[in-house]
Write a protein that holds these residues in place. Structure first.
Motif, PDB file in Angstrom:
ATOM      1  N   ARG A   1      78.126 -53.719  16.474  1.00  0.00           N
ATOM      2  CA  ARG A   1      79.223 -52.968  15.771  1.00  0.00           C
ATOM      3  C   ARG A   1      78.816 -51.782  14.902  1.00  0.00           C
ATOM      4  NH1 ARG A   1      81.207 -57.531  12.050  1.00  0.00           N
ATOM      5  NH2 ARG A   1      82.769 -56.054  11.358  1.00  0.00           N
ATOM      6  N   LEU A   2      77.789 -52.105  14.364  1.00  0.00           N
ATOM      7  CA  LEU A   2      76.956 -50.843  13.700  1.00  0.00           C
ATOM      8  C   LEU A   2      76.868 -49.537  14.368  1.00  0.00           C
ATOM      9  CD1 LEU A   2      76.017 -49.715  10.883  1.00  0.00           C
ATOM     10  CD2 LEU A   2      73.714 -50.887  11.421  1.00  0.00           C
ATOM     11  N   GLN A   3      76.070 -49.985  15.508  1.00  0.00           N
ATOM     12  CA  GLN A   3      75.710 -49.070  16.461  1.00  0.00           C
ATOM     13  C   GLN A   3      77.151 -48.015  17.016  1.00  0.00           C
ATOM     14  OE1 GLN A   3      73.271 -50.977  19.406  1.00  0.00           O
ATOM     15  NE2 GLN A   3      71.953 -49.470  19.274  1.00  0.00           N
ATOM     16  N   ASP A   4      78.241 -48.994  17.148  1.00  0.00           N
ATOM     17  CA  ASP A   4      79.535 -48.575  17.822  1.00  0.00           C
ATOM     18  C   ASP A   4      80.109 -47.548  16.663  1.00  0.00           C
ATOM     19  OD1 ASP A   4      81.717 -48.288  19.639  1.00  0.00           O
ATOM     20  OD2 ASP A   4      82.609 -49.233  17.856  1.00  0.00           O
TER      21      ASP A   4
ATOM     22  N   PHE B   1      78.336 -39.488  14.629  1.00  0.00           N
ATOM     23  CA  PHE B   1      77.299 -39.516  15.711  1.00  0.00           C
ATOM     24  C   PHE B   1      75.906 -38.810  15.387  1.00  0.00           C
ATOM     25  CE2 PHE B   1      79.899 -35.666  16.082  1.00  0.00           C
ATOM     26  CZ  PHE B   1      79.054 -34.836  16.215  1.00  0.00           C
ATOM     27  N   ASP B   2      75.890 -37.838  14.413  1.00  0.00           N
ATOM     28  CA  ASP B   2      74.593 -37.293  14.253  1.00  0.00           C
ATOM     29  C   ASP B   2      73.521 -37.724  13.265  1.00  0.00           C
ATOM     30  OD1 ASP B   2      76.100 -37.007  11.950  1.00  0.00           O
ATOM     31  OD2 ASP B   2      75.728 -35.006  11.218  1.00  0.00           O
ATOM     32  N   THR B   3      73.881 -39.306  13.005  1.00  0.00           N
ATOM     33  CA  THR B   3      73.208 -40.014  12.304  1.00  0.00           C
ATOM     34  C   THR B   3      72.101 -40.957  13.154  1.00  0.00           C
ATOM     35  OG1 THR B   3      74.604 -40.132  10.356  1.00  0.00           O
ATOM     36  CG2 THR B   3      72.897 -41.883  10.520  1.00  0.00           C
ATOM     37  N   PRO B   4      70.763 -40.655  13.136  1.00  0.00           N
ATOM     38  CA  PRO B   4      69.887 -41.547  13.855  1.00  0.00           C
ATOM     39  C   PRO B   4      69.920 -42.981  13.165  1.00  0.00           C
ATOM     40  CG  PRO B   4      69.063 -39.528  13.389  1.00  0.00           C
ATOM     41  CD  PRO B   4      70.107 -39.332  12.471  1.00  0.00           C
ATOM     42  N   LEU B   5      69.954 -43.907  14.155  1.00  0.00           N
ATOM     43  CA  LEU B   5      70.015 -45.389  13.653  1.00  0.00           C
ATOM     44  C   LEU B   5      68.755 -46.363  14.409  1.00  0.00           C
ATOM     45  CD1 LEU B   5      71.482 -47.798  12.180  1.00  0.00           C
ATOM     46  CD2 LEU B   5      72.984 -47.901  14.146  1.00  0.00           C
TER      47      LEU B   5
ATOM     48  N   ILE C   1      80.783 -46.949   6.518  1.00  0.00           N
ATOM     49  CA  ILE C   1      80.640 -47.704   7.421  1.00  0.00           C
ATOM     50  C   ILE C   1      79.759 -49.061   7.167  1.00  0.00           C
ATOM     51  CG2 ILE C   1      79.463 -47.861   9.566  1.00  0.00           C
ATOM     52  CD1 ILE C   1      80.412 -45.011  10.051  1.00  0.00           C
ATOM     53  N   LEU C   2      78.783 -48.860   6.379  1.00  0.00           N
ATOM     54  CA  LEU C   2      77.774 -49.899   5.931  1.00  0.00           C
ATOM     55  C   LEU C   2      78.826 -50.929   5.096  1.00  0.00           C
ATOM     56  CD1 LEU C   2      74.623 -47.830   5.078  1.00  0.00           C
ATOM     57  CD2 LEU C   2      75.178 -49.463   7.087  1.00  0.00           C
TER      58      LEU C   2
END
Length: 374
Positions: free
Chosen positions: A22-25, A32-36, A333-334
């Protein structure tokens, strides 16, 4: 490479995999520009609540120390390479770039056994970095001592004629030194050169006529020779000083000049050798400190997650590198993925104060702190 990362943990109800998906999605769709990345933490020894609370008191202070030593060594690397004009090499941990080491962190079980008490791991990390910092101070002092000696010599060679070493400006044929005659060196202000040439023969008796010759001139002074009888030299010095001319003590010695040159050459070699060894040590030690710091961060996220979410340990830890413009969205989001009702930090002011002792007390319903690489 990003210079600032967030390390966060989110509470997990049943399994971490659905929450991670869910977090990745949501990150891919809304930021989308945030590396995870997942931040893998082994099953560490929890200990007692009292031990966790005691440990949390020191976590923030220890993190500041580890971060400061990491930055100190990195700045030293930059300073050493700037002095030499060398191109900077990538900072690594055992050959792995530091950003890759952080985002693909793997716990070193051999170095930090997971069955050790958390306080023992943290104290061991702190002690090893203290030793590295002390070693840096000793090595840096040795290097700076040689640099200071070289700088002092360079100042003597490049300063004004009033203070600089004159040996490189005077040739053997410029000096007469016999039983009765002596050549003195006069430092004359540039605006007083005509006065000097008009008066030096009469400053005392027994000055050799037309014996003054200009050897060198800088922005402030001119250097002249003058030859006279040895027995009136002291009187000449006194009357010259009264007229504003400085007589520099100088005795030409080819042996002394060669000795100074050899000393200079040795100091240059010593400085380069020390610079090279210090730079190599800094690269290696930076990797050791950074590795220690990341293991500390793993302990910190684990301890704070237990204090925040309770037992048994059930949380998802990850690393993000949001751009400044995306921070607010990522925080949203978090927070949306956090189960605030199950966060002891979020239950009451008293519990919040206790649970947040070791973390960034910034009002998030999840554990979060920042790693600054620069």
């Amino acid at each position: 490479m990003a210079s600032r990362y967030w390390v966060v943990s989110l509470p997990v109800k049943d399994s971490a995999s659905p929450l991670w998906n869910r977090l990745q999605d949501q990150i891919s769709r809304h930021s989308f520009d945030t590396p995870l990345y997942r931040f893998s933490i082994p099953n560490l020894r929890v200990g007692t609540l009292d031990s966790l609370l005691s440990l949390s008191d020191d976590l923030l202070k220890s993190n500041s120390f580890l971060e400061s030593v990491s930055h100190k060594i990195r700045r030293q690397i930059e300073d050493l390479e700037r002095v030499s004009g060398a191109e900077s090499n990538a900072l690594t941990v055992d050959g792995v770039p530091v950003d890759s080491y952080l985002t693909r962190f793997v716990w070193d079980e051999a170095k930090y056994p997971t069955m050790s008490p958390l306080k023992e791991i943290v104290d061991g990390i702190h002690s090893s970095v203290v030793r590295i910092e002390d070693d840096l101070k000793v090595r840096l002092a040795e290097y700076n001592n040689v640099r200071s000696q070289l700088n002092a010599i360079n100042r003597k060679q490049s300063g004004s004629l009033a203070v600089r070493d004159l040996s490189s400006l005077v040739k053997p044929e410029d000096i007469i030194s016999s039983e009765h005659l002596i050549t003195l060196l006069a430092v004359v202000p540039k605006y007083s050169q005509k006065d000097w040439l008009a008066s030096y023969e009469t400053l005392t008796n027994y000055v050799v006529p037309r014996s003054s010759k200009k050897l060198f001139e800088d922005n402030e002074y001119a250097l002249y020779t003058v030859t006279l009888f040895r027995r009136v030299a002291d009187n000449f010095r006194t009357t010259s000083r009264e007229k504003g001319f400085q007589i520099r003590d100088f005795e030409y010695s080819s042996e002394a000049q060669e000795g100074r040159k050899q000393e200079m050459d040795k100091l240059v070699q010593d400085q380069e050798s020390l610079r090279g060894s210090l730079l190599q040590w800094c690269y290696t030690s930076y990797g050791e400190v950074f590795s220690s710091w990341m293991h500390f961060c793993a302990v910190r996220i684990f301890a704070e997650s237990i204090l925040r979410y309770g037992l048994p340990p059930s949380f998802l830890s990850c690393v993000l590198a949001p751009a400044t413009k995306s921070e607010k969205k990522v925080r949203s989001i978090l927070e949306g993925l956090s189960d605030a009702a199950n966060s002891t930090f979020w239950k009451s002011e008293d519990e919040a104060g206790m649970a947040g002792l070791g973390g960034d007390v910034d009002g998030h319903p999840y554990v979060s702190f920042t790693i600054n690489l620069l």
